[in-house]
Write a protein that holds these residues in place. Sequence first.
Motif, PDB file in Angstrom:
ATOM      1  N   ARG A 140       0.826  -1.207   0.000  1.00 55.97           N
ATOM      2  CA  ARG A 140       0.000   0.000   0.000  1.00 55.97           C
ATOM      3  C   ARG A 140       0.863   1.261   0.000  1.00 55.97           C
ATOM      4  O   ARG A 140       0.573   2.242  -0.692  1.00 55.97           O
ATOM      5  CB  ARG A 140      -0.930  -0.015   1.216  1.00 55.97           C
ATOM      6  CG  ARG A 140      -2.032  -1.066   1.178  1.00 55.97           C
ATOM      7  CD  ARG A 140      -3.179  -0.617   0.277  1.00 55.97           C
ATOM      8  NE  ARG A 140      -3.702   0.679   0.698  1.00 55.97           N
ATOM      9  CZ  ARG A 140      -4.640   0.855   1.657  1.00 55.97           C
ATOM     10  NH1 ARG A 140      -5.142  -0.214   2.288  1.00 55.97           N
ATOM     11  NH2 ARG A 140      -5.071   2.058   1.974  1.00 55.97           N
ATOM     12  N   ILE A 141       1.928   1.248   0.788  1.00 59.22           N
ATOM     13  CA  ILE A 141       2.828   2.408   0.862  1.00 59.22           C
ATOM     14  C   ILE A 141       3.534   2.621  -0.465  1.00 59.22           C
ATOM     15  O   ILE A 141       3.648   3.752  -0.959  1.00 59.22           O
ATOM     16  CB  ILE A 141       3.839   2.208   2.005  1.00 59.22           C
ATOM     17  CG1 ILE A 141       3.132   2.327   3.366  1.00 59.22           C
ATOM     18  CG2 ILE A 141       4.992   3.198   1.905  1.00 59.22           C
ATOM     19  CD1 ILE A 141       3.939   1.797   4.527  1.00 59.22           C
ATOM     20  N   ALA A 142       4.012   1.541  -1.066  1.00 56.18           N
ATOM     21  CA  ALA A 142       4.714   1.659  -2.346  1.00 56.18           C
ATOM     22  C   ALA A 142       3.796   2.210  -3.430  1.00 56.18           C
ATOM     23  O   ALA A 142       4.190   3.075  -4.224  1.00 56.18           O
ATOM     24  CB  ALA A 142       5.270   0.298  -2.765  1.00 56.18           C
ATOM     25  N   LEU A 143       2.559   1.732  -3.464  1.00 58.67           N
ATOM     26  CA  LEU A 143       1.610   2.224  -4.466  1.00 58.67           C
ATOM     27  C   LEU A 143       1.261   3.687  -4.224  1.00 58.67           C
ATOM     28  O   LEU A 143       1.159   4.476  -5.173  1.00 58.67           O
ATOM     29  CB  LEU A 143       0.344   1.359  -4.433  1.00 58.67           C
ATOM     30  CG  LEU A 143       0.504  -0.075  -4.955  1.00 58.67           C
ATOM     31  CD1 LEU A 143      -0.740  -0.895  -4.655  1.00 58.67           C
ATOM     32  CD2 LEU A 143       0.796  -0.067  -6.455  1.00 58.67           C
ATOM     33  N   ALA A 144       1.091   4.058  -2.959  1.00 59.75           N
ATOM     34  CA  ALA A 144       0.793   5.456  -2.647  1.00 59.75           C
ATOM     35  C   ALA A 144       1.956   6.361  -3.018  1.00 59.75           C
ATOM     36  O   ALA A 144       1.758   7.491  -3.498  1.00 59.75           O
ATOM     37  CB  ALA A 144       0.450   5.599  -1.161  1.00 59.75           C
ATOM     38  N   ALA A 145       3.181   5.883  -2.797  1.00 61.22           N
ATOM     39  CA  ALA A 145       4.355   6.680  -3.136  1.00 61.22           C
ATOM     40  C   ALA A 145       4.471   6.860  -4.647  1.00 61.22           C
ATOM     41  O   ALA A 145       4.808   7.956  -5.127  1.00 61.22           O
ATOM     42  CB  ALA A 145       5.610   6.018  -2.587  1.00 61.22           C
ATOM     43  N   LEU A 146       4.201   5.807  -5.402  1.00 61.27           N
ATOM     44  CA  LEU A 146       4.209   5.941  -6.857  1.00 61.27           C
ATOM     45  C   LEU A 146       3.212   7.005  -7.305  1.00 61.27           C
ATOM     46  O   LEU A 146       3.514   7.844  -8.169  1.00 61.27           O
ATOM     47  CB  LEU A 146       3.862   4.603  -7.514  1.00 61.27           C
ATOM     48  CG  LEU A 146       4.933   3.524  -7.602  1.00 61.27           C
ATOM     49  CD1 LEU A 146       4.389   2.320  -8.344  1.00 61.27           C
ATOM     50  CD2 LEU A 146       6.191   4.030  -8.277  1.00 61.27           C
ATOM     51  N   GLU A 147       2.029   6.968  -6.712  1.00 60.98           N
ATOM     52  CA  GLU A 147       1.011   7.949  -7.077  1.00 60.98           C
ATOM     53  C   GLU A 147       1.458   9.362  -6.725  1.00 60.98           C
ATOM     54  O   GLU A 147       1.275  10.305  -7.512  1.00 60.98           O
ATOM     55  CB  GLU A 147      -0.302   7.622  -6.370  1.00 60.98           C
ATOM     56  CG  GLU A 147      -1.448   8.554  -6.745  1.00 60.98           C
ATOM     57  CD  GLU A 147      -2.761   8.162  -6.091  1.00 60.98           C
ATOM     58  OE1 GLU A 147      -3.759   8.873  -6.303  1.00 60.98           O
ATOM     59  OE2 GLU A 147      -2.786   7.152  -5.347  1.00 60.98           O
ATOM     60  N   ALA A 148       2.036   9.520  -5.535  1.00 63.21           N
ATOM     61  CA  ALA A 148       2.494  10.844  -5.114  1.00 63.21           C
ATOM     62  C   ALA A 148       3.576  11.386  -6.033  1.00 63.21           C
ATOM     63  O   ALA A 148       3.678  12.598  -6.252  1.00 63.21           O
ATOM     64  CB  ALA A 148       3.001  10.780  -3.672  1.00 63.21           C
ATOM     65  N   LEU A 149       4.397  10.506  -6.572  1.00 57.64           N
ATOM     66  CA  LEU A 149       5.481  10.910  -7.452  1.00 57.64           C
ATOM     67  C   LEU A 149       5.056  11.028  -8.918  1.00 57.64           C
ATOM     68  O   LEU A 149       5.843  11.462  -9.752  1.00 57.64           O
ATOM     69  CB  LEU A 149       6.636   9.909  -7.347  1.00 57.64           C
ATOM     70  CG  LEU A 149       7.407   9.904  -6.016  1.00 57.64           C
ATOM     71  CD1 LEU A 149       8.272   8.656  -5.917  1.00 57.64           C
ATOM     72  CD2 LEU A 149       8.254  11.160  -5.875  1.00 57.64           C
ATOM     73  N   GLY A 150       3.836  10.590  -9.200  1.00 61.83           N
ATOM     74  CA  GLY A 150       3.375  10.619 -10.573  1.00 61.83           C
ATOM     75  C   GLY A 150       4.021   9.567 -11.440  1.00 61.83           C
ATOM     76  O   GLY A 150       4.144   9.742 -12.657  1.00 61.83           O
ATOM     77  N   GLU A 151       4.435   8.463 -10.836  1.00 59.83           N
ATOM     78  CA  GLU A 151       5.084   7.375 -11.565  1.00 59.83           C
ATOM     79  C   GLU A 151       4.139   6.192 -11.678  1.00 59.83           C
ATOM     80  O   GLU A 151       3.219   6.033 -10.876  1.00 59.83           O
ATOM     81  CB  GLU A 151       6.384   6.977 -10.874  1.00 59.83           C
ATOM     82  CG  GLU A 151       7.398   8.118 -10.792  1.00 59.83           C
ATOM     83  CD  GLU A 151       8.673   7.737 -10.056  1.00 59.83           C
ATOM     84  OE1 GLU A 151       8.807   6.562  -9.678  1.00 59.83           O
ATOM     85  OE2 GLU A 151       9.525   8.622  -9.866  1.00 59.83           O
ATOM     86  N   THR A 152       4.369   5.355 -12.670  1.00 58.07           N
ATOM     87  CA  THR A 152       3.453   4.243 -12.933  1.00 58.07           C
ATOM     88  C   THR A 152       4.090   2.873 -12.802  1.00 58.07           C
ATOM     89  O   THR A 152       3.414   1.864 -12.972  1.00 58.07           O
ATOM     90  CB  THR A 152       2.857   4.380 -14.348  1.00 58.07           C
ATOM     91  OG1 THR A 152       3.920   4.402 -15.305  1.00 58.07           O
ATOM     92  CG2 THR A 152       2.032   5.661 -14.461  1.00 58.07           C
TER      93      THR A 152
END
Length: 268
Positions: A155-167
């Motif tokens: 969950r943290i990794a997915l949230a961080a990707l979203e925050a960074l705008g990465e896919t």
Amino acid sequence: MRALAIDFETANERRDSACAIGLAFIDDGVVTRREYRLIRPPELRFHPGNVRVHGILPAHVTHEPEFPEVWREFAGAAAGRVFVAHNAAFDSAVLAAMLAFYRMEAPPVTFACSLQLARRAWPDLPGHRLNQLGAFLGVPFRHHHAGEDAYACARIALAALEALGETSFAAARMRAPRRGGGRAVTPGRRAASRSGPVIMVRGSRGDVWRVRVSMDVGGRTACDCPAGRFGRVCRHVKALADGVVDDVISCEEVELSAALARIRRQLA
């Protein structure tokens, strides 16, 4: 995007002492499957410090399957996925050590580190430990339960990707850094011995540091953390001298108790 968040708990300071594994499968940005298994480690020696962290006792795993049986259950589903772990240096080392102990073929695995990813996503947070990030993101979980930790990691990794705008997981950028390689000795400072066992410890911010225990007469134990690099006896070495092993990840070459005794004698 196909990934797999993984978390191990270990019975003692050795990396080949996994006693629990947690897995959270990620497909297209969603956690689609969660698994947790207890593992009977090769040696039923549980260090009190490890037990204080995860609460697993020898009686809990005596009749559980060993690692090869557990790993074979998930190997097919895990194939081809990027592995994600919070402080990937630890979990990748445990996986490698367990595969090596049982002489199992090591699959071509790429690890991404959610700790490093979270530091890029939220650099101003006071800390980036799993429980701190879970509270920040509103992800409820039971810390130091391998299954719960793997889910929180995902969950943290997915949230961080979203925050960074990465896919996708750029594994090379997110890999937990290697510490202690190739640093020059400050002029005028006596160099620490390069011989002797190495104790891997986890720092307060999730970094992994190497404490090299000198076995030479008149030698000294040195850590490659910032304080240790400036020739000071750092808090990691002092904690080991006091017998505090909660943050110990592994001890190579000798038993941890022998290394701790050596450090105590040097600081006496």
